[in-house]
Design a protein around this motif. Sequence first.
Motif, PDB file in Angstrom:
ATOM      1  N   GLU A 139      31.272  18.820  25.357  1.00 55.46           N
ATOM      2  CA  GLU A 139      32.278  17.860  25.803  1.00 55.46           C
ATOM      3  C   GLU A 139      31.765  16.917  26.882  1.00 55.46           C
ATOM      4  O   GLU A 139      32.387  15.888  27.142  1.00 55.46           O
ATOM      5  N   THR A 140      30.646  17.252  27.524  1.00 59.77           N
ATOM      6  CA  THR A 140      30.207  16.478  28.689  1.00 59.77           C
ATOM      7  C   THR A 140      28.858  15.787  28.499  1.00 59.77           C
ATOM      8  O   THR A 140      28.676  14.662  28.970  1.00 59.77           O
ATOM      9  N   GLN A 141      27.900  16.430  27.823  1.00 59.91           N
ATOM     10  CA  GLN A 141      26.559  15.873  27.703  1.00 59.91           C
ATOM     11  C   GLN A 141      26.420  15.072  26.406  1.00 59.91           C
ATOM     12  O   GLN A 141      26.816  15.538  25.332  1.00 59.91           O
ATOM     13  N   THR A 142      25.827  13.898  26.525  1.00 59.72           N
ATOM     14  CA  THR A 142      25.744  12.964  25.385  1.00 59.72           C
ATOM     15  C   THR A 142      24.987  13.562  24.205  1.00 59.72           C
ATOM     16  O   THR A 142      25.423  13.464  23.048  1.00 59.72           O
ATOM     17  N   ASP A 143      23.834  14.205  24.463  1.00 59.45           N
ATOM     18  CA  ASP A 143      23.038  14.774  23.369  1.00 59.45           C
ATOM     19  C   ASP A 143      23.830  15.822  22.600  1.00 59.45           C
ATOM     20  O   ASP A 143      23.806  15.867  21.360  1.00 59.45           O
ATOM     21  N   TYR A 144      24.543  16.671  23.322  1.00 52.93           N
ATOM     22  CA  TYR A 144      25.307  17.743  22.672  1.00 52.93           C
ATOM     23  C   TYR A 144      26.541  17.196  21.965  1.00 52.93           C
ATOM     24  O   TYR A 144      26.953  17.722  20.922  1.00 52.93           O
ATOM     25  N   ILE A 145      27.133  16.158  22.518  1.00 56.90           N
ATOM     26  CA  ILE A 145      28.296  15.545  21.854  1.00 56.90           C
ATOM     27  C   ILE A 145      27.892  14.965  20.505  1.00 56.90           C
ATOM     28  O   ILE A 145      28.561  15.183  19.484  1.00 56.90           O
ATOM     29  N   ARG A 146      26.754  14.248  20.490  1.00 54.51           N
ATOM     30  CA  ARG A 146      26.285  13.661  19.228  1.00 54.51           C
ATOM     31  C   ARG A 146      25.825  14.748  18.257  1.00 54.51           C
ATOM     32  O   ARG A 146      25.988  14.612  17.035  1.00 54.51           O
ATOM     33  N   LEU A 147      25.229  15.829  18.776  1.00 55.11           N
ATOM     34  CA  LEU A 147      24.839  16.953  17.919  1.00 55.11           C
ATOM     35  C   LEU A 147      26.073  17.598  17.293  1.00 55.11           C
ATOM     36  O   LEU A 147      26.063  17.968  16.108  1.00 55.11           O
ATOM     37  N   LYS A 148      27.129  17.720  18.062  1.00 54.55           N
ATOM     38  CA  LYS A 148      28.390  18.271  17.544  1.00 54.55           C
ATOM     39  C   LYS A 148      28.921  17.411  16.401  1.00 54.55           C
ATOM     40  O   LYS A 148      29.317  17.927  15.349  1.00 54.55           O
ATOM     41  N   HIS A 149      28.902  16.088  16.584  1.00 52.90           N
ATOM     42  CA  HIS A 149      29.378  15.188  15.531  1.00 52.90           C
ATOM     43  C   HIS A 149      28.517  15.300  14.283  1.00 52.90           C
ATOM     44  O   HIS A 149      29.040  15.255  13.149  1.00 52.90           O
TER      45      HIS A 149
END
Length: 307
Positions: free
Chosen positions: A152-162
Amino acid sequence: MVKSSDDIVKPKTKRGKRALEQREAKINENAKKALFLRGTKTSEVVSQAMKDWLQLKKPFAISYQKRNEIRPFEDQTSLEFFSKKSDASLFVFGNHTKKRPHNLILGRMYDYHLLDMFELGITQFQALRNFKGIKSTLGCKPCLIFAGEAFETQTDYIRLKHMLLDFFRGPKVDNIRLNGLEHVIHITALKEKILFRCYKVLLKKSGTKTPRVELQEMGPSIDFELRRTKLGSEELLKEARKVPRVLKPKKEKNISHDTFGAKLGRVHIQSQNLSSIQTRKMKALKRKKEKDVASVDAKKAKSAATE
């Protein structure tokens, strides 16, 4: 860019015509297919992990058995070529080197051009075959659960989630029955690891109409570490997420919803003369005549004077 008449591919057979129509842009997109590719060198862990992910992604998966000398972070032209050839917008590339052992590279395309790419290193792996018990039905739609603040907070992980949502979501459906929920994918983001777990949903008797739900791990079980990323620009991401005007919900005037989801409507009417509205005929609501009102007032004044 306008294509010339020489660049436009014209089908020569009905089968070719259907294939080109299938690739054309649509208002409602097809289910996204994933392409599985191998590098010049892969380990047993990488090969088995790709087989298990292929099993989870079927029937929307295409596997290439031939090894390819591809370096995705240096040159993406080969990946874009295979993507266009197979009409696949997702890919999994596996390789193994001394510097980056047990390596999986996940990515997604937009208009056959690279959008996002993530390099994940496998630190722990248990194959699908190592778990006993019933497996989920081939092609069933999984329930995806993401845990961890990083999503929910880090850009890399948000895009990985998507990207993982795009990878495993499958075809779009309007309704799903309770028995159809038989596969759960749980992805957890810790400090330096990403835990990937798969569970089989068991519906057991509870004595009521609603069954008792239990989860049984069915594999694969993988621990990843995020090594490298290559993210597309915000402009390209915005373009890829653009929703056609036809699919956008029409705005309903004077309609709103409260916090509980109840639908509320507001009705506008013209101003009315309340004195002319017909009401229920009751004694208390009847208008008194002016003479009666005057006599009542006189009696009240007389009684007040005598007192």
